[in-house]
Write a protein that holds these residues in place. Structure first.
Motif, PDB file in Angstrom:
ATOM      1  N   TYR A  42       0.845  -1.193   0.000  1.00  0.00           N
ATOM      2  CA  TYR A  42       0.000   0.000   0.000  1.00  0.00           C
ATOM      3  C   TYR A  42       0.883   1.246   0.000  1.00  0.00           C
ATOM      4  N   ASP A  43       0.542   2.187  -0.864  1.00  0.00           N
ATOM      5  CA  ASP A  43       1.228   3.467  -0.929  1.00  0.00           C
ATOM      6  C   ASP A  43       0.206   4.571  -0.695  1.00  0.00           C
ATOM      7  N   HIS A  44       0.554   5.530   0.176  1.00  0.00           N
ATOM      8  CA  HIS A  44      -0.406   6.566   0.545  1.00  0.00           C
ATOM      9  C   HIS A  44      -0.733   7.509  -0.617  1.00  0.00           C
ATOM     10  N   THR A  45       0.099   7.528  -1.626  1.00  0.00           N
ATOM     11  CA  THR A  45      -0.155   8.423  -2.764  1.00  0.00           C
ATOM     12  C   THR A  45      -0.862   7.725  -3.916  1.00  0.00           C
ATOM     13  N   THR A  46      -0.533   6.448  -4.132  1.00  0.00           N
ATOM     14  CA  THR A  46      -1.117   5.725  -5.271  1.00  0.00           C
ATOM     15  C   THR A  46      -2.083   4.625  -4.869  1.00  0.00           C
ATOM     16  N   GLY A  47      -2.167   4.296  -3.574  1.00  0.00           N
ATOM     17  CA  GLY A  47      -3.114   3.287  -3.113  1.00  0.00           C
ATOM     18  C   GLY A  47      -2.535   1.888  -3.121  1.00  0.00           C
ATOM     19  N   ILE A  48      -3.391   0.893  -3.355  1.00  0.00           N
ATOM     20  CA  ILE A  48      -2.999  -0.511  -3.310  1.00  0.00           C
ATOM     21  C   ILE A  48      -2.222  -0.871  -4.576  1.00  0.00           C
ATOM     22  N   GLN A  49      -1.079  -1.524  -4.371  1.00  0.00           N
ATOM     23  CA  GLN A  49      -0.217  -1.920  -5.478  1.00  0.00           C
ATOM     24  C   GLN A  49      -0.411  -3.397  -5.803  1.00  0.00           C
ATOM     25  N   ASP A  50       0.076  -3.809  -6.983  1.00  0.00           N
ATOM     26  CA  ASP A  50      -0.034  -5.207  -7.399  1.00  0.00           C
ATOM     27  C   ASP A  50       1.042  -6.094  -6.775  1.00  0.00           C
ATOM     28  N   SER A  51       2.053  -5.513  -6.195  1.00  0.00           N
ATOM     29  CA  SER A  51       3.121  -6.292  -5.575  1.00  0.00           C
ATOM     30  C   SER A  51       2.695  -6.753  -4.175  1.00  0.00           C
ATOM     31  N   PHE A  52       3.457  -7.704  -3.632  1.00  0.00           N
ATOM     32  CA  PHE A  52       3.101  -8.322  -2.358  1.00  0.00           C
ATOM     33  C   PHE A  52       4.217  -8.116  -1.337  1.00  0.00           C
TER      34      PHE A  52
ATOM     35  N   GLU B 271      -8.811   1.745   9.718  1.00  0.00           N
ATOM     36  CA  GLU B 271      -7.871   1.527   8.620  1.00  0.00           C
ATOM     37  C   GLU B 271      -8.596   1.444   7.280  1.00  0.00           C
ATOM     38  N   TYR B 272      -9.790   0.867   7.287  1.00  0.00           N
ATOM     39  CA  TYR B 272     -10.539   0.746   6.034  1.00  0.00           C
ATOM     40  C   TYR B 272     -11.188   2.063   5.636  1.00  0.00           C
ATOM     41  N   MET B 273     -11.847   2.733   6.575  1.00  0.00           N
ATOM     42  CA  MET B 273     -12.702   3.866   6.236  1.00  0.00           C
ATOM     43  C   MET B 273     -12.004   5.216   6.381  1.00  0.00           C
ATOM     44  N   SER B 274     -11.078   5.343   7.323  1.00  0.00           N
ATOM     45  CA  SER B 274     -10.420   6.635   7.550  1.00  0.00           C
ATOM     46  C   SER B 274      -9.078   6.715   6.839  1.00  0.00           C
ATOM     47  N   GLU B 275      -8.202   5.745   7.122  1.00  0.00           N
ATOM     48  CA  GLU B 275      -6.864   5.757   6.525  1.00  0.00           C
ATOM     49  C   GLU B 275      -6.845   5.209   5.104  1.00  0.00           C
ATOM     50  N   LEU B 276      -7.894   4.452   4.735  1.00  0.00           N
ATOM     51  CA  LEU B 276      -7.990   3.815   3.414  1.00  0.00           C
ATOM     52  C   LEU B 276      -6.866   2.822   3.160  1.00  0.00           C
ATOM     53  N   ASN B 277      -6.234   2.358   4.234  1.00  0.00           N
ATOM     54  CA  ASN B 277      -5.168   1.363   4.126  1.00  0.00           C
ATOM     55  C   ASN B 277      -5.792  -0.018   4.284  1.00  0.00           C
ATOM     56  N   TRP B 278      -6.417  -0.488   3.234  1.00  0.00           N
ATOM     57  CA  TRP B 278      -7.124  -1.757   3.298  1.00  0.00           C
ATOM     58  C   TRP B 278      -6.206  -2.948   3.590  1.00  0.00           C
ATOM     59  N   PRO B 279      -5.017  -3.051   3.004  1.00  0.00           N
ATOM     60  CA  PRO B 279      -4.150  -4.189   3.332  1.00  0.00           C
ATOM     61  C   PRO B 279      -3.799  -4.264   4.814  1.00  0.00           C
ATOM     62  N   LEU B 280      -3.515  -3.124   5.443  1.00  0.00           N
ATOM     63  CA  LEU B 280      -3.195  -3.143   6.869  1.00  0.00           C
ATOM     64  C   LEU B 280      -4.417  -3.543   7.688  1.00  0.00           C
ATOM     65  N   GLY B 281      -5.591  -3.018   7.329  1.00  0.00           N
ATOM     66  CA  GLY B 281      -6.808  -3.419   8.028  1.00  0.00           C
ATOM     67  C   GLY B 281      -7.089  -4.898   7.862  1.00  0.00           C
ATOM     68  N   ALA B 282      -6.838  -5.440   6.669  1.00  0.00           N
ATOM     69  CA  ALA B 282      -7.035  -6.871   6.443  1.00  0.00           C
ATOM     70  C   ALA B 282      -6.058  -7.694   7.271  1.00  0.00           C
ATOM     71  N   ALA B 283      -4.804  -7.228   7.388  1.00  0.00           N
ATOM     72  CA  ALA B 283      -3.815  -7.947   8.185  1.00  0.00           C
ATOM     73  C   ALA B 283      -4.221  -7.975   9.664  1.00  0.00           C
ATOM     74  N   ILE B 284      -4.718  -6.857  10.170  1.00  0.00           N
ATOM     75  CA  ILE B 284      -5.169  -6.816  11.559  1.00  0.00           C
ATOM     76  C   ILE B 284      -6.340  -7.779  11.767  1.00  0.00           C
ATOM     77  N   ALA B 285      -7.281  -7.786  10.820  1.00  0.00           N
ATOM     78  CA  ALA B 285      -8.434  -8.675  10.936  1.00  0.00           C
ATOM     79  C   ALA B 285      -8.016 -10.139  10.931  1.00  0.00           C
ATOM     80  N   ILE B 286      -7.069 -10.502  10.087  1.00  0.00           N
ATOM     81  CA  ILE B 286      -6.613 -11.892  10.025  1.00  0.00           C
ATOM     82  C   ILE B 286      -5.891 -12.279  11.304  1.00  0.00           C
ATOM     83  N   ILE B 287      -5.067 -11.389  11.841  1.00  0.00           N
ATOM     84  CA  ILE B 287      -4.355 -11.689  13.085  1.00  0.00           C
ATOM     85  C   ILE B 287      -5.342 -11.890  14.236  1.00  0.00           C
ATOM     86  N   VAL B 288      -6.352 -11.028  14.310  1.00  0.00           N
ATOM     87  CA  VAL B 288      -7.376 -11.181  15.357  1.00  0.00           C
ATOM     88  C   VAL B 288      -8.123 -12.498  15.191  1.00  0.00           C
TER      89      VAL B 288
END
Length: 283
Positions: free
Chosen positions: A38-48, A242-259
């Protein structure tokens, strides 16, 4: 003969497809999303990358939130067990029509939205709420309850208590009251009869209720969000941010999976421990 062998598979196929489409597929997509860059300027990237998981498990901010989530969920489960088991025992000994009336009182709150109940508790526990007004009337002064962990636990216990009472009450329905009466007749004390006869039966219901209460409490969103405020965050509120405010969906998904993984590990371990003890107690 062949059609008869296929009949069970045909019967379960609609439910299986529904489960795969509504649970398994979104979970797989969430896992895949959690590894995206995830990049704050361009959003979600195709790389992992595994950066999100490393960040979550090494950052004291997220670790404190996880610890708060598990601690409050455990405390809620413990209080529900202490209150719900005796309540279910009393309910099982009631006769009609009182049993039906009190059963309706117990499950009645489930008919009201969690958000409505959370708003109700916010009005009761606020600085001008009924609780503080009563304390001031008694001369104790006001107490800060809203936006504290105490408020979250109180509301969670109120919401989760029926999920503890119903499984324990259902387990007690299998216990013949004559068995307990026979133990008392043979000289056993009331405490011994409860410990040797009732408690092993109750433990199975408490196992089911504890797993439900813990899982729902650890993933609660509305109550921590409304009664904990922005300062006391739990895992679900962080995922929402992370999903709605920061728009960092990958980080929010990682937190959800860890929980999810942490909840499953705790619940499966607890299930094995309590079930083993229950089997030994019941022979």
């Amino acid at each position: 003969m062949k059609s008869r062998a296929l009949t069970p598979w045909l019967l379960v196929s609609p439910a299986t497809l529904l489960f795969l489409g509504l649970v398994i597929l979104p979970l797989i997509l969430t896992v895949i999303l959690s590894f995206h860059v995830y990049d704050h300027t361009t959003g979600i990237q195709d790389s992992f990358t595994v950066e999100h998981y490393v960040r979550v498990v090494t950052d004291d901010y997220y670790l404190a939130i996880f610890w708060r989530t598990l601690r409050l969920a455990f405390l809620t489960t413990l209080i529900c067990a202490v209150i719900g088991a005796p309540e279910a025992y009393v309910l099982s000994r009631m006769g009609d029509p009182w049993r039906s009336i009190f059963l309706l009182v117990i499950i009645g709150p489930l008919l009201v939205s969690v958000v409505v109940r959370a708003f109700g508790w916010s009005m009761l526990l606020g600085s001008t709420g009924l609780v503080n007004q009563s304390l001031r009337a008694l001369g104790f002064g006001s107490v800060r309850l809203l936006y504290t962990e105490t408020a979250i636990v109180i509301a969670l216990v109120h919401v989760m208590l029926p999920f503890m009472v119903i499984p324990v009450w259902t387990a007690l329905q299998k216990l013949d009251p004559a068995v307990e009466a026979a133990a008392l007749t043979l000289g056993a004390s009331r405490f011994t009869a409860l410990r040797r006869i009732v408690l092993p039966q109750v433990s199975l219901g408490m196992l089911s209720g504890s797993l439900i209460v813990f899982g729902l409490s650890a993933s609660a969103f509305a109550i921590p969000g409304l009664l904990g405020g922005r300062r006391l965050k739990m895992a679900a509120t962080v995922v929402y941010d992370e999903y709605m405010s920061e728009l960092n969906w990958p980080l929010g998904a990682a937190i959800a999976i860890i929980v999810l993984v942490a909840n499953l590990a705790i619940m499966l371990g607890y299930n094995r421990l309590v079930e083993t003890r229950a089997r030994r107690a019941l022979g």
